[in-house]
Design an enzyme around this catalytic site. Structure first.
Site, PDB file in Angstrom:
ATOM      1  N   CYS A 180      -2.705   0.720   9.638  1.00 20.92           N
ATOM      2  CA  CYS A 180      -3.793  -0.160   9.158  1.00 20.92           C
ATOM      3  C   CYS A 180      -4.775  -0.524  10.255  1.00 20.92           C
ATOM      4  O   CYS A 180      -5.910  -0.886   9.984  1.00 20.92           O
ATOM      5  CB  CYS A 180      -3.237  -1.467   8.623  1.00 20.92           C
ATOM      6  SG  CYS A 180      -1.681  -1.334   7.803  1.00 20.92           S
ATOM      7  N   HIS A 223       0.843  -1.194   0.000  1.00 26.53           N
ATOM      8  CA  HIS A 223       0.000   0.000   0.000  1.00 26.53           C
ATOM      9  C   HIS A 223       0.881   1.248   0.000  1.00 26.53           C
ATOM     10  O   HIS A 223       2.036   1.185   0.432  1.00 26.53           O
ATOM     11  CB  HIS A 223      -0.875   0.037   1.252  1.00 26.53           C
ATOM     12  CG  HIS A 223      -2.022  -0.936   1.239  1.00 26.53           C
ATOM     13  ND1 HIS A 223      -2.209  -1.880   2.220  1.00 26.53           N
ATOM     14  CD2 HIS A 223      -3.050  -1.095   0.373  1.00 26.53           C
ATOM     15  CE1 HIS A 223      -3.303  -2.583   1.959  1.00 26.53           C
ATOM     16  NE2 HIS A 223      -3.830  -2.137   0.840  1.00 26.53           N
TER      17      HIS A 223
HETATM   18  C1  CIR Z   1      -3.961  -7.561   3.592  1.00 19.97           C
HETATM   19  O1  CIR Z   1      -3.134  -8.112   2.846  1.00 19.97           O
HETATM   20  O2  CIR Z   1      -4.964  -6.984   3.161  1.00 19.97           O
HETATM   21  C2  CIR Z   1      -3.735  -7.604   5.081  1.00 19.97           C
HETATM   22  N1  CIR Z   1      -3.124  -8.848   5.416  1.00 19.97           N
HETATM   23  C3  CIR Z   1      -2.868  -6.456   5.505  1.00 19.97           C
HETATM   24  C4  CIR Z   1      -3.474  -5.124   5.257  1.00 19.97           C
HETATM   25  C5  CIR Z   1      -2.578  -4.026   5.667  1.00 19.97           C
HETATM   26  N2  CIR Z   1      -3.202  -2.781   5.521  1.00 19.97           N
HETATM   27  C6  CIR Z   1      -2.572  -1.653   5.232  1.00 19.97           C
HETATM   28  O3  CIR Z   1      -1.376  -1.641   4.935  1.00 19.97           O
HETATM   29  N3  CIR Z   1      -3.304  -0.534   5.193  1.00 19.97           N
END
Ligand code: CIR
Length: 257
Positions: free
Chosen positions: A252, A165
């Site tokens: 997150c 991201h």
């Molecule tokens: C994913 O791959 O969607 C989750 N395991 C981690 C999301 C992390 N979110 C972020 O960086 N905003």
């Protein structure tokens, strides 16, 4: 929120199903009990920064649902429910939409063919940088910009090459200070900021969070911590090792608004 102070946060407790969360790392499976303890400390830190924190119960149906940042963009003027690019995460938005209606009158949503995860969106005042990633596509980013424009805000698109991201490698700490790592260091888009460079070996620390003049930073990244302290911030170090195993960082884990 003219003075950019946040007053509230929304988090969701991780569920036992988190061990099936999406992971691109080779760091092993999260220890659920440890993750819960780390999450409790995270909530304490948000409260320490003066936020009123809404803690949502774990949702076992969605292994990645503790990463609430991805499913909504909360601006001072409207909320945007996103449309996650990861299939297993799409259902998270229904639950979040119900919660957001308690806080916002103006609630917009990203629709197919657009996909957006708000970990790809970085707020700099009324301007929003939107990363084009594996999860956020052009149609989604353009919808977000149109919605922002409708409410008197604006935004632009940044291409990502390597990271999951946008905010995996960038964090805005207000006062024109931008934490930057990796591919974004050479991006002319960010030259106008005071760059706080995070060394590649500490790249995980590039995802830190400014809240009301304090900065949450992951534990164990001494060079990065020194740089942020030197920039004049009070820091709160947090161990989020179990969320890191799922590619999740500090930002997150909450929606701050
Ligand atoms: C994913 O791959 O969607 C989750 N395991 C981690 C999301 C992390 N979110 C972020 O960086 N905003």
């Amino acid at each position: 929120m003219g003075d950019k102070k946040f007053t509230k946060a929304i988090v969701r407790k991780p569920g036992r199903s988190m061990i099936k969360g999406i992971s691109g790392t080779d760091q092993g499976i999260p220890d659920y009990d440890l993750a819960l303890r780390q999450h409790n400390k995270y909530v304490d830190a948000l409260k320490n920064c003066g936020l009123d924190v809404k803690v949502l119960p774990a949702d076992e149906k969605f292994p990645d649902s503790c990463f609430v940042e991805d499913v909504a963009l909360l601006t001072p003027d409207c909320a945007i429910i996103t449309n996650p690019g990861a299939l297993s995460r799409k259902g998270e938005i229904l639950e979040m939409a119900k919660i957001i209606k308690d806080y916002y009158v103006d609630v917009e949503e990203v629709r197919l063919p657009g996909t957006v995860e708000a970990g790809d969106i970085m707020m700099v005042g009324g301007y929003y940088y939107i990363g084009l990633s594996q999860r956020t596509n052009l149609a989604g980013a353009e919808q977000v910009i149109r919605i922002l424009n409708k409410y008197g805000m604006s935004g632009s698109i940044v291409k990502l090459e390597k990271v999951l991201h946008l905010k995996t490698g960038l964090s805005y700490l207000e006062n024109n200070n931008l934490v930057v790592c990796g591919e974004f260091l050479s991006n002319p888009e960010f030259e106008k900021f005071n760059i706080i460079e995070i060394p590649e070996e500490e790249s995980y620390a590039a995802n830190c969070v400014w809240i009301n003049d304090k900065v949450l930073i992951p534990m164990g990244y001494p060079k990065s911590i020194k740089k942020i302290l030197d920039a004049g911030y009070e820091i709160i170090e947090l161990d989020v090792s179990e969320f890191r195993k799922l590619d999740g960082g500090l930002s997150c884990l909450s929606l701050r608004f």
